[in-house]
Design a protein around this motif. Structure first.
Motif, PDB file in Angstrom:
ATOM      1  N   LEU A   8      -6.313  -0.700   4.938  1.00  6.34           N
ATOM      2  CA  LEU A   8      -6.388  -1.748   3.922  1.00  6.34           C
ATOM      3  C   LEU A   8      -7.127  -1.281   2.678  1.00  6.34           C
ATOM      4  N   LEU A   9      -8.184  -0.491   2.871  1.00  2.81           N
ATOM      5  CA  LEU A   9      -8.935   0.036   1.732  1.00  2.81           C
ATOM      6  C   LEU A   9      -8.072   0.980   0.898  1.00  2.81           C
ATOM      7  N   VAL A  10      -7.352   1.881   1.533  1.00  9.04           N
ATOM      8  CA  VAL A  10      -6.461   2.798   0.812  1.00  9.04           C
ATOM      9  C   VAL A  10      -5.348   2.016   0.116  1.00  9.04           C
ATOM     10  N   GLY A  11      -4.788   1.040   0.781  1.00 13.93           N
ATOM     11  CA  GLY A  11      -3.736   0.220   0.173  1.00 13.93           C
ATOM     12  C   GLY A  11      -4.236  -0.553  -1.033  1.00 13.93           C
ATOM     13  N   TYR A  12      -5.424  -1.116  -0.934  1.00 14.51           N
ATOM     14  CA  TYR A  12      -6.002  -1.858  -2.058  1.00 14.51           C
ATOM     15  C   TYR A  12      -6.225  -0.957  -3.268  1.00 14.51           C
ATOM     16  N   ILE A  13      -6.747   0.231  -3.021  1.00 12.92           N
ATOM     17  CA  ILE A  13      -6.988   1.172  -4.114  1.00 12.92           C
ATOM     18  C   ILE A  13      -5.660   1.578  -4.765  1.00 12.92           C
TER      19      ILE A  13
ATOM     20  N   PHE B  66      -2.014   1.175  -9.504  1.00 17.61           N
ATOM     21  CA  PHE B  66      -0.670   1.030 -10.054  1.00 17.61           C
ATOM     22  C   PHE B  66      -0.530  -0.237 -10.890  1.00 17.61           C
ATOM     23  N   SER B  67      -1.170  -1.311 -10.472  1.00 14.34           N
ATOM     24  CA  SER B  67      -1.024  -2.559 -11.224  1.00 14.34           C
ATOM     25  C   SER B  67      -1.726  -2.473 -12.570  1.00 14.34           C
ATOM     26  N   SER B  68      -2.807  -1.736 -12.655  1.00 18.19           N
ATOM     27  CA  SER B  68      -3.471  -1.610 -13.953  1.00 18.19           C
ATOM     28  C   SER B  68      -2.644  -0.764 -14.906  1.00 18.19           C
TER      29      SER B  68
END
Length: 114
Positions: free
Chosen positions: A25-30, A35-37
């Motif tokens: 989850l931490l890797v996915g959030y990062i 990408f969204s920024s």
């Protein structure tokens, strides 16, 4: 050999699974936040109303000397300045001819002269 009870083995499996899920989850959030920024922000589009192309400028000048006003805004008219794909010259077409040529992807409508 040391024999472990099934309760201890299950507890270790639950701990390992929780750590793996938390790390994922931490890797996915990062990844999603980076990408969204970059891709989520809109970029400004700058449209240049003047043209550096001499053929288009000459065609507009010719139509305006005949008393017409040429604009980029679509208008129902019989004088349309059309540029064919890969060509530098600008042709004067009727509205119907310009729509047909544009629909066939032969080029694009540059100006509408009313």
């Amino acid at each position: 050999m040391i024999s472990m009870s099934p309760v201890i083995v299950a507890a270790r499996m639950v701990r390992i699974a929780a750590i793996v899920c938390a790390a994922g989850l931490l890797v996915g959030y990062i990844a999603v936040s980076s990408f969204s920024s970059r891709y989520g922000a809109s970029t400004p589009m700058i449209l240049d109303s003047t043209s550096n192309e001499t053929a288009l400028s000459a065609a507009i000048l010719k139509q305006e000397s005949a008393g017409l006003t040429c604009t980029e805004k679509p208008a129902l008219t019989d004088v349309v300045l059309f540029q064919r794909e890969g060509k530098d010259e600008v042709d004067v077409l009727t509205f119907d001819e310009a729509l047909e040529a544009s629909g066939a992807r032969e080029g694009w409508i540059r100006r509408y002269c009313v």
